[in-house]
Design a protein around this motif. Structure first.
Motif, PDB file in Angstrom:
ATOM      1  N   UNK A   1       0.129   0.071  10.185  1.00 48.55           N
ATOM      2  CA  UNK A   1      -0.485   1.314   9.719  1.00 48.55           C
ATOM      3  C   UNK A   1       0.498   2.341   9.199  1.00 48.55           C
ATOM      4  N   UNK A   2       1.775   1.962   9.069  1.00 50.47           N
ATOM      5  CA  UNK A   2       2.778   2.930   8.610  1.00 50.47           C
ATOM      6  C   UNK A   2       2.538   3.328   7.151  1.00 50.47           C
ATOM      7  N   UNK A   3       2.225   2.333   6.315  1.00 53.32           N
ATOM      8  CA  UNK A   3       1.957   2.640   4.916  1.00 53.32           C
ATOM      9  C   UNK A   3       0.743   3.538   4.757  1.00 53.32           C
ATOM     10  N   UNK A   4      -0.288   3.253   5.512  1.00 52.31           N
ATOM     11  CA  UNK A   4      -1.501   4.070   5.454  1.00 52.31           C
ATOM     12  C   UNK A   4      -1.207   5.509   5.858  1.00 52.31           C
ATOM     13  N   UNK A   5      -0.380   5.683   6.902  1.00 46.95           N
ATOM     14  CA  UNK A   5      -0.033   7.030   7.347  1.00 46.95           C
ATOM     15  C   UNK A   5       0.766   7.772   6.279  1.00 46.95           C
ATOM     16  N   UNK A   6       1.722   7.083   5.656  1.00 48.75           N
ATOM     17  CA  UNK A   6       2.523   7.719   4.612  1.00 48.75           C
ATOM     18  C   UNK A   6       1.664   8.155   3.434  1.00 48.75           C
ATOM     19  N   UNK A   7       0.808   7.263   2.974  1.00 47.50           N
ATOM     20  CA  UNK A   7      -0.043   7.590   1.833  1.00 47.50           C
ATOM     21  C   UNK A   7      -1.055   8.657   2.216  1.00 47.50           C
TER      22      UNK A   7
END
Length: 202
Positions: free
Chosen positions: A139-145
């Motif tokens: 979920x790191x990419x989702x959090x960044x975006x």
């Protein structure tokens, strides 16, 4: 999940280049630009370095506090690409010269993506996002975006990107992006999917 995110600076350059290099080694588009595992392993990082330098200078890079993921964003004014032919832009040729002068695909990928980039409305452009291979799926990419998309929603600003794989395209669809225009076929290679997201209103 709470993910601590900060804005990267020049001192983070090597971290960002290493992270992007590792994250995109198996990406279909990176494999097209740099065919062959050994060639990609020894050359791909130069392109990631060029992209990092451009965005550190002209845009913004968000990075997780633990250095496991980063997102490169550019704020695009209206009609940024509307004044001329992408073939007239010297940027892709300069990147090719700096990265790998004998590899025409380094330049071609820049010209092809510029050619399909939407014009007419100011927007946030997600140039690329990288997550360390061992941390993907957390979920790191989702959090960044999501942190940027929340701001886009507050400001009524759309966002744009090109998905480089079916997996990433599905992720972006869940975040509210939709395909815009036709998929972009790379010559003798994979497709890119231009995607646009209208701001959400409460």
């Amino acid at each position: 999940m709470g993910v601590a995110i900060r804005t990267a600076g020049g001192g983070d350059r090597e971290l960002l280049v290493r992270l992007l290099d590792e994250a995109f080694q198996d990406d279909p588009v990176s494999g097209w630009v740099f065919p062959g595992v050994e060639y990609r392993r020894t050359t791909h990082h130069r392109l990631m370095g060029a992209f990092t330098d451009i965005v550190l200078a002209e845009g913004r890079v968000d990075v997780t506090e633990d250095g496991s993921a980063c997102a490169l964003w550019m704020s695009m004014p209206a009609d940024q690409h509307g004044d001329g032919n992408p073939a007239d832009d010297e940027g892709p040729a300069q990147v090719r010269q700096a990265v790998d002068p004998e590899n025409e695909r380094v330049e071609l990928i820049g010209r092809l993506t510029a050619g399909v980039h939407p014009t007419g409305r100011a927007h946030e452009y997600l140039w690329m996002i990288g997550v360390a291979p061992g941390r993907q799926g957390e979920g790191l990419g989702t959090a960044l975006i999501g942190s940027v998309l929340d701001r886009c929603d507050r400001e009524g600003r759309p966002a744009y990107l090109e998905a480089s794989s079916v997996r990433s395209r599905l992720l972006y669809e869940r975040l509210g992006f939709a395909p815009v225009g036709e998929p972009l076929p790379l010559p003798d290679g994979p497709h890119l999917w231009p995607m646009w997201r209208e701001p959400r209103t409460p």
